[in-house]
Structure formats: structure tokens, C-alpha cells
Design a protein around this motif. Structure first.
Motif: not given
Length: 361
Positions: A337-361
């Protein structure tokens, strides 16, 4: 009618000047510098294919370093019982593919846990390439904190990177200045093995368009073609340019030039590295995680790179600790699984293991 939610990466600001006008256009005759018309082409089109720049002798140490990284990964997988064979005889362009067949995600592990070896550092601050970068951003040059070795194994969905602008991965502070990138392949990059594709003139407006997250089952953001056309003025019929480049050359492009790579449908791994530079006087645009490494200074001709300071921060470990819901899972050495701050920069239109693991800090 409710107002549509805006996301942190979205911006109405435009900064055309730094992306259309070089700080220094006239070559000074230093080794590696390009003719003035080539620099003008880079600023006009947003990218440039630079041929025959490095010798095989200059690039071979990087190939050797990659082989060592794969060897370490193979031992790790073998000792954990994840693979039954070390595939020592498979070679640089086959071995990771063989490991991937036994442990799907081996290429992601190598991407996720890579450390910058000395051989890559030497290439990054190679005198001739810094002379070239000086033509674009001037005499004060630092290596940008974001670099990547690409582990593009054949037919791997995890390495199919969609359309994007690099600044879409950075914070908004990167939008107003030039961050040139050299994408350097370690074999002939062809359309078959997944060469780069550029959207010519997509940088002209000096704007970062709206992206979405995340593509398929990956951690990559996406710039839709219709958004490229509507917002950036890209002619989808005329301005999409495939960029094959021979071993020894590279593709040089802007941080707001839209680009992607083709799928690798060959039998070989398309190894490459992307290296970036910027003026140390500009914001790093990297979420306060890490600064760059000074390489050249107009005030100090004898700059010594502080690699100890630069390497003391592992940005990918920071991402996992800071932007993951269950940080304890990051102790699993085989977690893909890869997460990172860019995930929170944009609208999530497709959920997967990476977006589900993400948490805005």
C-alpha cells in the motif's frame, strides 16, 4: 444549489512567465549545454528529447546499483518464504519480473522502499547536466526532494502512470516556479516498452489543471484528457507526442507539462529514473516534509552536497507514518500500500487500498 466542494490542489491562479521564458538563454559554452534553439524549443513546447547525452560508462554504475537493489529484495522475499527461487541468472531486465510472478507487488516494494544510492547521486549532480539545468533556472541549483526509480515490469498495471502534471503531486507552492525534470531510461525507451508521452504546449497557460484520484488500483492521480483540452488548451489530435529515446539520452520537461507513459508490452523491464532540480530560493512545494540538496551556488563555487542531511529524511516513510490511518501496518515489510499527501489534494473518484489507507494529517 449547494456550492461544489473545492479541493486543496485546485487553483485559479496562472503563472505563465516562468514556464515560457528562460532565465538564461544564451549558452556559455560549458560542457553539456545545449544550443540556444534547443532551450527555446524546451520552453516553447514544454519538453525536449535530449539525445546522446550520457556515455554508457556514466550510466553503467546506475545499472549496477539497480541490480544490487533487486538482489537485496530477492533475498528478503526468499528468506520470508514469499518466493521459492532467487532467479540470480535472470539479469537486470528480467529478474524483477520473475520475482513479480511469484510475489505480485515485488515491483511496488522496490519502488516504495528504494533508497538513493551513491551512483544515482553522482548522476544527479553530474557536472554536464547541471550546466544544462543552469540554462533553464540560472546558476543557483538544488536537487528537488522528489526523485523516483521506475520499476516498470512488463504488463504491470501498477506501473501504468496516467496523464498528470508533476505539480499535481506537490503542494500549491510549487505552482509558480520551474521544476525541470530529466527522465533518464537505463535502456532504449521505446513505444513497446513504455516510453514517455508528452502533451505539447500544455504548459503555456502556466496553470495546474484539476486532477482526480486515484487511477484503477494505484496511488496515481489522473488528469483527464477533456480537462487537458478544456483547461490547458491541449489539441488532443496534434499535441500528443510519443518520446522514444535511446540509452544515453533523456526527456527533459516542465513540472506543469502534462505527460504519461505507455504500457510496457515488451519482455524487458523498462528501468528509468526521474531527477528534478529547482532554485533553492523557491518553495519546495513538498508539504514541509523535506528540503532539497544544494548543488550549485552563484555565491559559492565550491558547494559540497550535504547528502547526510538530505538522506536523513526518508519521504516515503514519513508519508506512511503521517498520512495513513493505521500506521502500525507500515511495519509489514511486504505491504504494497502506498499513501501520501497528494491523495488529499484532489477529489477521490475511485476508492482502492491506497485511498482507503489515506488519512488527512
Amino acid at each position: 444549489m449547494a456550492e461544489e466542494k473545492r479541493y486543496p490542489g485546485q487553483s485559479t491562479e496562472v503563472f505563465p512567465e516562468p514556464f515560457n521564458k528562460p532565465l538564461a538563454v544564451i549558452p556559455t559554452g560549458k560542457p553539456g549545454q545545449l544550443a540556444e534553439e534547443k532551450i527555446k524549443q524546451f520552453f516553447d513546447e514544454g519538453f525536449l528529447v535530449v539525445e546522446d547525452f550520457f556515455t554508457p560508462e556514466e550510466l553503467q554504475p546506475c545499472r549496477d546499483a539497480i541490480e544490487k537493489m533487486v538482489d537485496v529484495l530477492a533475498d528478503k522475499l526468499y528468506k520470508a518464504g514469499k518466493v521459492k527461487n532467487l532467479y540470480k541468472d535472470s539479469g537486470l531486465f528480467q529478474r524483477l519480473t520473475m520475482l513479480e510472478k511469484e510475489f505480485q507487488g515485488a515491483n511496488i516494494l522496490l519502488f516504495k522502499h528504494q533508497k538513493m544510492p551513491e551512483e544515482f547521486r553522482n548522476l544527479w549532480c553530474n557536472e554536464r547536466i547541471l550546466n544544462l539545468i543552469e540554462q533553464i533556472i540560472g546558476p543557483d541549483i538544488s536537487g528537488h526532494p522528489v526523485w523516483n526509480m521506475r520499476t516498470k515490469t512488463p504488463l504491470s498495471a501498477a506501473t501504468n502512470i496516467p496523464w498528470h502534471q508533476d505539480s499535481g503531486y506537490f503542494s500549491n507552492e510549487s505552482y509558480d516556479h520551474m521544476v525541470p525534470t530529466a527522465w533518464i531510461p537505463f535502456l532504449d525507451a521505446t513505444e513497446e516498452n513504455g516510453c514517455m508521452v508528452m502533451a505539447r504546449y500544455g504548459h503555456k497557460k502556466g496553470k495546474v489543471a484539476d486532477h482526480t484520484c486515484c487511477a484503477a488500483n494505484t496511488w496515481y492521480i489522473t488528469l483527464e484528457e477533456e480537462e487537458m483540452r478544456k483547461t490547458l488548451g491541449v489539441d488532443l489530435e496534434k499535441d500528443i507526442i510519443n518520446c522514444p529515446v535511446k540509452y544515453g539520452g533523456f526527456v527533459l520537461f516542465h513540472n506543469i507539462t502534462p505527460h504519461r507513459s505507455l504500457p510496457n508490452v515488451s519482455n524487458d523491464i523498462r528501468w528509468s529514473i526521474d531527477l528534478r532540480w529547482q532554485s533553492p530560493h523557491e518553495n519546495w512545494g513538498f508539504y514541509g516534509i523535506q528540503e532539497g540538496v544544494e548543488m550549485r551556488s552563484s555565491k559559492n563555487p565550491n558547494v559540497i552536497q550535504d547528502w547526510d542531511k538530505f538522506l536523513s529524511v526518508d519521504r516515503k516513510e514519513v508519508w506512511q507514518e503521517k498520512f495513513r490511518k493505521q500506521a502500525k501496518q507500515t511495519t509489514d515489510p511486504f505491504d504494497t500500500t502506498v499513501t501520501g499527501p497528494w491523495i488529499g489534494q484532489w477529489k477521490i473518484v475511485n476508492q482502492n487500498q491506497h485511498t482507503r489507507a489515506y488519512e488527512r494529517s
